[in-house]
Design a protein around this motif. Structure first.
Motif, PDB file in Angstrom:
ATOM      1  N   LEU A 143      -4.117   7.381   3.189  1.00 35.90           N
ATOM      2  CA  LEU A 143      -3.947   6.004   3.652  1.00 35.90           C
ATOM      3  C   LEU A 143      -4.570   5.770   5.025  1.00 35.90           C
ATOM      4  CD1 LEU A 143      -0.306   5.261   2.446  1.00 35.90           C
ATOM      5  CD2 LEU A 143      -2.391   4.109   1.692  1.00 35.90           C
ATOM      6  N   GLU A 144      -4.825   6.825   5.748  1.00 32.45           N
ATOM      7  CA  GLU A 144      -5.481   6.692   7.051  1.00 32.45           C
ATOM      8  C   GLU A 144      -6.295   7.943   7.338  1.00 32.45           C
ATOM      9  OE1 GLU A 144      -1.610   8.080   9.718  1.00 32.45           O
ATOM     10  OE2 GLU A 144      -2.120   5.955   9.547  1.00 32.45           O
ATOM     11  N   GLY A 145      -7.169   7.830   8.318  1.00 29.40           N
ATOM     12  CA  GLY A 145      -8.022   8.960   8.657  1.00 29.40           C
ATOM     13  C   GLY A 145      -9.257   9.022   7.770  1.00 29.40           C
ATOM     14  N   ASP A 173     -11.314  -0.153   4.565  1.00 27.57           N
ATOM     15  CA  ASP A 173     -12.222   0.244   5.644  1.00 27.57           C
ATOM     16  C   ASP A 173     -13.211   1.310   5.185  1.00 27.57           C
ATOM     17  OD1 ASP A 173     -10.096   2.052   5.325  1.00 27.57           O
ATOM     18  OD2 ASP A 173     -10.323   2.826   7.366  1.00 27.57           O
ATOM     19  N   ARG A 213      -8.148   1.574   0.570  1.00 27.48           N
ATOM     20  CA  ARG A 213      -8.802   1.774   1.861  1.00 27.48           C
ATOM     21  C   ARG A 213      -9.942   0.772   2.041  1.00 27.48           C
ATOM     22  NH1 ARG A 213      -8.066   6.535   4.776  1.00 27.48           N
ATOM     23  NH2 ARG A 213      -9.382   5.456   6.309  1.00 27.48           N
ATOM     24  N   ARG A 266       0.799  -1.224   0.000  1.00 30.09           N
ATOM     25  CA  ARG A 266       0.000   0.000   0.000  1.00 30.09           C
ATOM     26  C   ARG A 266       0.834   1.279   0.000  1.00 30.09           C
ATOM     27  NH1 ARG A 266      -4.005  -1.739   3.759  1.00 30.09           N
ATOM     28  NH2 ARG A 266      -4.955  -2.902   2.070  1.00 30.09           N
ATOM     29  N   ASN A 267       2.008   1.237   0.599  1.00 30.73           N
ATOM     30  CA  ASN A 267       2.850   2.438   0.644  1.00 30.73           C
ATOM     31  C   ASN A 267       3.724   2.586  -0.601  1.00 30.73           C
ATOM     32  OD1 ASN A 267       2.156   3.632   3.203  1.00 30.73           O
ATOM     33  ND2 ASN A 267       3.155   1.892   4.180  1.00 30.73           N
ATOM     34  N   GLY A 313     -10.954  -3.992  10.486  1.00 27.31           N
ATOM     35  CA  GLY A 313     -10.008  -3.213   9.695  1.00 27.31           C
ATOM     36  C   GLY A 313     -10.320  -3.197   8.213  1.00 27.31           C
TER      37      GLY A 313
END
Length: 388
Positions: free
Chosen positions: A193-195, A235, A233, A129-130, A294
């Motif tokens: 990638l988050e939040g 989630d 993502r 993912r990164n 997740g």
């Protein structure tokens, strides 16, 4: 059998269920005599159970030897209608089910769902993912996008990369994806990638995704875009596939999306699922629940119909059990890999702490064999046999 066929008329069916029932009855008319010959002892009192029972009859208990050739497509369509109905009914439960019910439903069906293999795919995607798509080897890029090939070495890709919405049939997308991976990197860069993921993030992705097809005869479509989003993502985004889109849209109570409904996907799919109580409640009281929480936006996919054939339909299973190559030249033809892919796959295997140094010293020889199409495990085992 007659009692089974008419029993839903005594059930409290909603409008959608009633229409589905009528369509199934209509489809059954041409093979009614064949169905009547099947002895039925189980008479479910709910419509979902009824669909499962009739599907079992249509798949396993009807006498296919007594069917005329022209009736076989009728039986197949009946099976497909029942499978779609089951998917609809199971996904529909997500509208009211609390989180414990959702997680328990998946846990109880883990074997049928081949859940361990599906989670292995997601664990692997998490390691990518990164990274940028343009920097990945072809096999990893296709794993992210959902297209399995013979180049996916079973010792490395111990899963079918097409779980959670295959994109294999999206030929136009894959042509652009292969030619311009950086353009799709630009699109995915809009999704954090988050939040929280906002409408503005999604709109930025959509504009960039559509722009990736500028100057091309290929047309951008929604399904492969949702696969990329879901892997970015899991989630937040639920992937869609054309063969299950009817069931999903019916279950969510929305008009069917078309293959260019990018705007409605956010509002009618992403936002609708995000507002469900189980989605907000998702949390982990054990290891499996934590994993499911997740990837909570992917969970509707696990509510589609699945049966005992699901494991053997996996591309990983098929590659694992394909006929061995023979010295006479017959059998399965090897698929050559690029040197870059071979080096990456071999280096991953050699990085294992248990790998002997004298085997690591054979890196170049192993790469040469893997490049020819031999699997990494097979090549390393051969080296162990020769050199100990």
């Amino acid at each position: 059998m007659k009692k089974l066929l008419i029993s839903p008329s005594n059930m409290a069916l909603g409008e959608q269920e009633s229409q589905i029932y009528q369509n199934i009855l209509k489809q059954s008319t041409e093979i009614s005599l064949n169905l009547m010959a099947v002895k039925v002892e189980n008479h479910p009192e709910d419509f979902l159970g009824w669909c499962y029972e009739l599907l079992d009859v249509a798949k396993n208990r009807i006498n296919f030897d007594l069917l005329d050739d022209h009736q076989l497509p009728t039986v197949k369509k009946l099976q497909d209608m029942l499978i779609s109905a089951i998917s609809f009914l199971q996904v529909k439960t997500l509208r009211i089910a609390p989180w414990p019910v959702v997680s328990e439903f998946i846990a109880q069906r883990s074997d049928v769902l081949v859940l361990d293999e599906q989670l292995k795919l997601l664990d692997y995607i998490a390691t990518l993912r990164n990274s940028k798509l343009q920097d990945m080897i072809v096999e990893d890029r296709l794993a992210f996008a959902g297209k399995h090939t013979a180049k996916h070495d079973t010792s490395v890709y111990q899963f079918d990369v097409e779980w959670f919405a295959s994109t294999k049939s999206a030929k136009g997308f894959h042509q652009q994806f292969a030619d311009l991976p950086s353009a799709f990197d630009d699109a995915l860069a809009h999704i954090p990638l988050e939040g929280p993921v906002t409408l503005e993030h999604y709109q930025g992705f959509t504009i960039a995704f559509l722009s990736a097809f500028n100057g091309s005869e290929e047309k951008p479509t929604l399904a492969p875009a949702t696969r990329l989003l879901a892997m970015r993502r899991p989630d937040v985004f639920t992937p869609i596939s054309n063969n299950r889109l009817d069931a999903l849209c019916q279950a969510l109570g929305i008009t069917r999306l078309n293959n260019r409904d990018f705007e409605r996907y956010w509002q009618d799919i992403v936002q609708t699922i995000a507002k469900m109580s189980w989605f907000a409640m998702a949390s982990g009281s054990n290891e499996l629940e934590a994993k499911l929480a997740g990837i909570k936006a992917l969970l509707p996919v696990l509510f589609y119909y699945a049966d005992e054939d699901m494991a053997t339909s996996s591309n990983y299973y098929k590659l694992l059990h394909k006929p061995k190559r023979t010295s006479s030249g017959s059998g399965t033809k090897s698929v050559r890999r690029s040197k870059e892919s071979a080096e990456t796959l071999v280096d991953r295997a050699l990085n294992d702490e248990s790998m002997p140094e004298h085997i690591r010293a054979k890196r170049d020889s192993i790469i040469a064999e893997v490049e020819k199409g031999r699997s990494v495990d097979e090549t390393i085992q051969l080296m162990r046999t020769i050199f100990g």
